[in-house]
Design a protein around this motif. Structure first.
Motif, mmCIF file in Angstrom:
data_model
loop_
_atom_site.group_PDB
_atom_site.id
_atom_site.type_symbol
_atom_site.label_atom_id
_atom_site.label_comp_id
_atom_site.label_asym_id
_atom_site.label_seq_id
_atom_site.Cartn_x
_atom_site.Cartn_y
_atom_site.Cartn_z
ATOM 1 N N THR A 135 -8.277 7.905 3.448
ATOM 2 C CA THR A 135 -8.239 9.358 3.362
ATOM 3 C C THR A 135 -6.817 9.784 3.721
ATOM 4 O O THR A 135 -6.064 9.025 4.338
ATOM 5 N N HIS B 43 -2.321 10.366 -3.220
ATOM 6 C CA HIS B 43 -2.767 11.118 -2.041
ATOM 7 C C HIS B 43 -2.531 12.618 -2.198
ATOM 8 O O HIS B 43 -3.178 13.419 -1.517
ATOM 9 N N LEU C 211 -11.792 10.355 0.225
ATOM 10 C CA LEU C 211 -11.326 8.984 0.013
ATOM 11 C C LEU C 211 -10.635 8.842 -1.340
ATOM 12 O O LEU C 211 -11.050 9.449 -2.330
ATOM 13 N N PHE C 212 -9.569 8.061 -1.381
ATOM 14 C CA PHE C 212 -8.922 7.720 -2.645
ATOM 15 C C PHE C 212 -8.624 6.223 -2.655
ATOM 16 O O PHE C 212 -8.441 5.608 -1.597
ATOM 17 N N VAL C 213 -8.604 5.635 -3.824
ATOM 18 C CA VAL C 213 -8.322 4.208 -3.977
ATOM 19 C C VAL C 213 -6.825 4.006 -4.196
ATOM 20 O O VAL C 213 -6.218 4.689 -5.028
ATOM 21 N N LYS D 51 -7.415 -2.013 7.763
ATOM 22 C CA LYS D 51 -7.984 -2.449 6.486
ATOM 23 C C LYS D 51 -7.726 -3.942 6.265
ATOM 24 O O LYS D 51 -8.592 -4.676 5.771
ATOM 25 N N THR E 78 -9.934 -3.699 -3.530
ATOM 26 C CA THR E 78 -10.217 -2.266 -3.572
ATOM 27 C C THR E 78 -10.055 -1.698 -2.162
ATOM 28 O O THR E 78 -10.889 -1.932 -1.278
ATOM 29 N N CYS F 49 0.839 -1.211 0.000
ATOM 30 C CA CYS F 49 0.000 0.000 0.000
ATOM 31 C C CYS F 49 0.868 1.253 0.000
ATOM 32 O O CYS F 49 0.657 2.170 -0.798
ATOM 33 N N GLU G 208 -9.402 1.733 0.170
ATOM 34 C CA GLU G 208 -9.510 3.197 0.175
ATOM 35 C C GLU G 208 -9.014 3.776 1.491
ATOM 36 O O GLU G 208 -9.200 3.185 2.553
#
Length: 490
Positions: free
Chosen positions: A187, A165, A174-176, A400, A183, A155, A185
């Protein structure tokens, strides 16, 4: 292989923080159990914490020794005796602490220059990039140790490479993360401090860490392939070589079982109190709460946590870390008569607690955690599902993995990380007592979802044990790593 590798000597250079030192000591015992001579570089006060463990290892004929270097507290501007991150009086001293760790380079080089025979390998902490220069100067093969997951490594790499970012318009957007098997995500507010800072100093530090990794022979990671196979494979495309050798704490358990030295000596008061409490409760009924050794949580937030634990009507063991034992919290607990009010239903421990013993007890049904990687691996190894309450560093990444990928956790709902440098100023309550109560009820529920979560945790526990047993993936990776170093040194 054991007879050949007896001639090998590995030098381990950890970062002087408990979350780094513990896996390094476990790794030292793993290498020594495979016939390698191991020297761990420590400072005097840190060595005192592990002397008993190493004495135990020596009694099992494992060849482990410490080389002590004086820690330059005064030279770096630190108070005397601050040799570990958890001894700092305030997070504001952390930059000075990193500077002090960097000052260990010269005395380490002086010691190496005096040796008749150099180590055959240096295993260095990722936080000590200067070890790259030391290894190059003495022409010693070097590998980097990561005390985090391959999920986090991949990541972080993909975020930094794509700079995704930097293109979001706010801290809460939020971004992927690109090019991942799932998937995922985030922030910007949930990223480690170094990634969301725009300062040149942070960028330079990240560049140094990456350069140090790329100049190494490869990386050792405290994880196991079956836990995060797709992310291990993904990071293998980034790094020169990846050896997954964890969970190191399980290797340790098997090693001392094998050598007949699994005793720990006298049981202290905390262990005795916890054991009595756990024995008195039903299987999988107790919630264990601990935020690690580096948390600085405001009293206002801890009051909400206490009330939420009480409202959940589940038995609990709550560990209040040394940094969190404030005068304000102590006063509130006393005025509220909280301990007496929950007598028989809750145990409060201040300072250290026997975490692995608590997690491995049949009565423990859930772990409310800050998601530090050591704690996460210990929960995984004990088959205990988790409530995730990340604070800083890579802990949102771990959340996550726990909740979304492994599906063995429940989020408490924190959306913003805390800056450890500003914690004393920040009295905001991010988690209300209702949030605590709701998360506990969800984790401990007896419905289909709760049962699936518990079964999944048990399956992963089984995989963890298989990985470290003879012929398992982590056991094999460790032997392959030692063999590769042997071939290089030959």
């Amino acid at each position: 292989m054991a007879s050949q590798s007896n001639q090998q000597h590995f030098l381990l250079v950890p970062f002087m923080s408990q979350s780094h030192l513990i896996p390094f000591i476990e790794m030292a015992k793993l290498f020594a159990s495979n016939g390698v001579i191991v020297t761990v570089v420590l400072t005097p006060l840190n060595a005192e914490r592990f002397n008993m463990i190493v004495d135990q290892a020596k009694a099992s004929n494992l060849k482990i020794q410490f080389h002590l270097l004086p820690f330059p507290c005064v030279e770096a501007g630190l108070p005397k005796g601050c040799e570990n991150m958890d001894t700092l009086p305030s997070p504001k001293y952390q930059p000075l602490f990193f500077a002090a760790c960097n000052m260990l380079k010269e005395p380490l080089e002086n010691w190496l220059s005096e040796l008749e025979k150099l180590p055959t390998c240096i295993v260095s902490d990722i936080c000590l990039p200067w070890t790259s220069n030391v290894a190059s100067k003495f022409n010693i093969p070097r590998v980097v140790f990561h005390g985090i997951s391959c999920f986090t490594l991949l990541c972080s790499h993909n975020i930094n490479l794509s700079k995704v970012h930097e293109r979001v318009d706010s801290m809460s957007t939020l971004f992927v993360v690109p090019d991942l098997p799932d998937t995922i995500e985030f922030t910007k507010a949930q990223l480690p401090e170094a990634m969301k800072q725009d300062s040149e100093a942070w960028k330079e530090a990240i560049d140094q860490f990456k350069e140090s990794e790329l100049s190494s022979q490869g990386i050792l990671v405290n994880t196991f392939e079956e836990l995060e196979k797709n992310y291990v494979r993904g990071y293998e495309k980034v790094a020169k070589k990846v050896w997954c050798i964890g969970p190191l704490s399980l290797h340790d358990k098997l090693t001392f079982g094998k050598f007949g030295k699994d005793d720990k000596g006298l049981i202290n008061d905390s262990e005795s109190e916890c054991l009595k409490f756990l024995i008195s409760n039903k299987a999988c009924s107790v919630i264990y709460v601990c935020f690690g050794s580096l948390s600085f949580i405001p009293a206002s937030q801890l009051k909400e946590l206490a009330l939420g634990l009480e409202a959940s009507n589940h038995p609990f063991i709550w560990v209040i870390g040394k940094n969190d034992c404030s005068v304000e919290l102590e006063k509130w607990l006393k005025e509220e008569n909280f301990g007496e009010r929950n007598k028989g239903r809750g145990v409060i421990i201040k300072g250290w607690a026997p975490q692995v013993e608590i997690l491995s007890h049949p009565s423990t049904g859930g772990f409310l955690s800050h998601c530090g990687w050591n704690s996460t691996l210990e929960a995984i190894s004990c088959g205990v599902p988790m409530i995730t309450w990340p604070l800083f560093a890579e802990q949102f990444f771990n959340e996550k993995l726990i909740v979304q990928v492994l599906k063995i956790g429940v989020r408490i709902g924190v959306e913003v990380g805390v800056d450890p440098m500003d914690t004393f100023k920040d009295e905001k309550v991010l988690v209300k007592k209702e949030d605590v109560k709701m998360a506990i009820e969800k984790l401990m529920e007896n419905g289909v979802e709760g049962e699936q979560r518990r079964n999944r945790a048990k399956e992963i526990k089984y995989m963890a044990y298989k990985a470290v047993e003879d012929g398992g993936s982590s056991d094999s990776n460790c032997k392959l790593f030692i063999q590769e170093i042997l071939e290089q040194s030959s």
